[in-house]
Design a protein around this motif. Structure first.
Motif, PDB file in Angstrom:
ATOM      1  N   LEU A  23       0.693  -1.165   0.215  1.00 29.36           N
ATOM      2  CA  LEU A  23      -0.159   0.069   0.036  1.00 29.36           C
ATOM      3  C   LEU A  23       0.875   1.246   0.035  1.00 29.36           C
ATOM      4  N   ASP A  24       0.757   2.202  -0.834  1.00 30.59           N
ATOM      5  CA  ASP A  24       1.511   3.430  -1.358  1.00 30.59           C
ATOM      6  C   ASP A  24       0.449   4.684  -0.893  1.00 30.59           C
ATOM      7  N   SER A  25       1.312   5.463  -0.490  1.00 34.66           N
ATOM      8  CA  SER A  25       0.692   7.077  -0.309  1.00 34.66           C
ATOM      9  C   SER A  25       0.308   7.574  -1.609  1.00 34.66           C
ATOM     10  N   CYS A  26      -0.500   8.515  -1.519  1.00 39.45           N
ATOM     11  CA  CYS A  26      -0.779   9.218  -2.828  1.00 39.45           C
ATOM     12  C   CYS A  26      -0.976  10.451  -2.680  1.00 39.45           C
ATOM     13  N   PRO A  42      -4.875   6.053  -0.619  1.00 35.09           N
ATOM     14  CA  PRO A  42      -3.832   5.296  -0.991  1.00 35.09           C
ATOM     15  C   PRO A  42      -4.010   4.103  -2.046  1.00 35.09           C
ATOM     16  N   GLN A  43      -2.786   3.869  -2.530  1.00 40.45           N
ATOM     17  CA  GLN A  43      -2.964   2.968  -3.835  1.00 40.45           C
ATOM     18  C   GLN A  43      -2.357   1.611  -3.385  1.00 40.45           C
ATOM     19  N   ASN A  44      -3.009   0.621  -3.860  1.00 41.60           N
ATOM     20  CA  ASN A  44      -2.300  -0.802  -3.896  1.00 41.60           C
ATOM     21  C   ASN A  44      -1.549  -1.063  -5.011  1.00 41.60           C
ATOM     22  N   ILE A  45      -0.356  -1.338  -4.880  1.00 41.97           N
ATOM     23  CA  ILE A  45       0.748  -1.636  -5.851  1.00 41.97           C
ATOM     24  C   ILE A  45       1.272  -3.068  -5.834  1.00 41.97           C
ATOM     25  N   ILE A  46       1.508  -3.441  -6.928  1.00 46.73           N
ATOM     26  CA  ILE A  46       2.287  -4.879  -7.273  1.00 46.73           C
ATOM     27  C   ILE A  46       3.388  -4.748  -7.754  1.00 46.73           C
ATOM     28  N   GLN A  47       4.591  -5.017  -7.018  1.00 44.19           N
ATOM     29  CA  GLN A  47       5.751  -4.764  -7.491  1.00 44.19           C
ATOM     30  C   GLN A  47       6.663  -6.068  -7.775  1.00 44.19           C
ATOM     31  N   CYS A  48       7.293  -6.426  -8.944  1.00 45.96           N
ATOM     32  CA  CYS A  48       7.623  -7.595  -9.174  1.00 45.96           C
ATOM     33  C   CYS A  48       9.354  -7.162  -9.292  1.00 45.96           C
ATOM     34  N   TYR A  75      16.855   0.003 -11.132  1.00 45.54           N
ATOM     35  CA  TYR A  75      15.391   0.248 -10.644  1.00 45.54           C
ATOM     36  C   TYR A  75      15.192  -0.394  -8.983  1.00 45.54           C
ATOM     37  N   VAL A  76      15.786   0.346  -8.198  1.00 45.15           N
ATOM     38  CA  VAL A  76      15.438  -0.262  -6.882  1.00 45.15           C
ATOM     39  C   VAL A  76      14.708   0.463  -5.993  1.00 45.15           C
ATOM     40  N   ILE A  77      13.925  -0.224  -5.303  1.00 45.72           N
ATOM     41  CA  ILE A  77      12.772   0.676  -4.514  1.00 45.72           C
ATOM     42  C   ILE A  77      12.847  -0.268  -3.181  1.00 45.72           C
ATOM     43  N   SER A  78      12.903   0.679  -1.979  1.00 45.33           N
ATOM     44  CA  SER A  78      12.859   0.055  -0.747  1.00 45.33           C
ATOM     45  C   SER A  78      11.255   0.453   0.033  1.00 45.33           C
ATOM     46  N   ILE A  79      10.789  -0.675   0.474  1.00 48.67           N
ATOM     47  CA  ILE A  79       9.331  -0.537   0.959  1.00 48.67           C
ATOM     48  C   ILE A  79       9.410  -1.170   2.315  1.00 48.67           C
ATOM     49  N   PRO A  80       8.700  -0.095   3.190  1.00 52.88           N
ATOM     50  CA  PRO A  80       8.528  -0.317   4.567  1.00 52.88           C
ATOM     51  C   PRO A  80       7.707  -1.646   4.990  1.00 52.88           C
ATOM     52  N   LYS A  81       8.125  -2.709   5.755  1.00 54.85           N
ATOM     53  CA  LYS A  81       7.376  -3.621   5.855  1.00 54.85           C
ATOM     54  C   LYS A  81       5.993  -3.476   6.269  1.00 54.85           C
ATOM     55  N   LEU A  82       5.711  -2.212   7.002  1.00 46.73           N
ATOM     56  CA  LEU A  82       4.447  -2.023   7.322  1.00 46.73           C
ATOM     57  C   LEU A  82       3.498  -1.775   6.361  1.00 46.73           C
ATOM     58  N   ALA A  83       3.971  -1.444   5.265  1.00 50.32           N
ATOM     59  CA  ALA A  83       3.106  -1.376   3.979  1.00 50.32           C
ATOM     60  C   ALA A  83       2.982  -2.284   3.153  1.00 50.32           C
ATOM     61  N   VAL A  84       3.582  -3.409   3.410  1.00 50.47           N
ATOM     62  CA  VAL A  84       3.552  -4.657   2.690  1.00 50.47           C
ATOM     63  C   VAL A  84       2.571  -5.526   3.072  1.00 50.47           C
TER      64      VAL A  84
END
Length: 90
Positions: A23-26, A42-48, A75-84
């Motif tokens: 879940l990402d902020s918007c 907020p937006q639901n994101i699917i990252q591969c 193309y690196v992204i770091s995602i907080p676990k609380l958003a996963v």
């Protein structure tokens, strides 16, 4: 792809392939005054990509790994676990 081929491919990769649901902020396109009905959700994101780092607080996913002596990531992204919401290894 056969299970045997998948296992051989995974041996060549140092990082697991994953699909991350998060879940990402918007914010509005024009970050200025907005009316109540224009407030974004907020937006639901699917990252591969490749799971290249995992800590207690976040994960890092790369879209590409360059197998050079220094090993470089694109193309690196770091995602907080609380958003996963879910991680699927593929």
């Amino acid at each position: 792809m056969s299970e045997s081929n998948k296992k051989n491919l995974q041996k060549e990769l140092d990082y697991p392939s994953v699909v991350v649901f998060w879940l990402d902020s918007c914010e509005p396109m024009d970050n200025s005054e907005v009316e109540k009905h224009e407030i974004p959700e907020p937006q639901n994101i699917i990252q591969c990509g490749f799971l290249i780092k995992e800590t207690e607080e976040y994960i890092s996913v790369a879209g590409a790994v360059k197998k050079t002596p220094e090993e470089v990531f694109d193309y690196v992204i770091s995602i907080p676990k609380l958003a996963v919401t879910k991680i699927v290894k593929i």
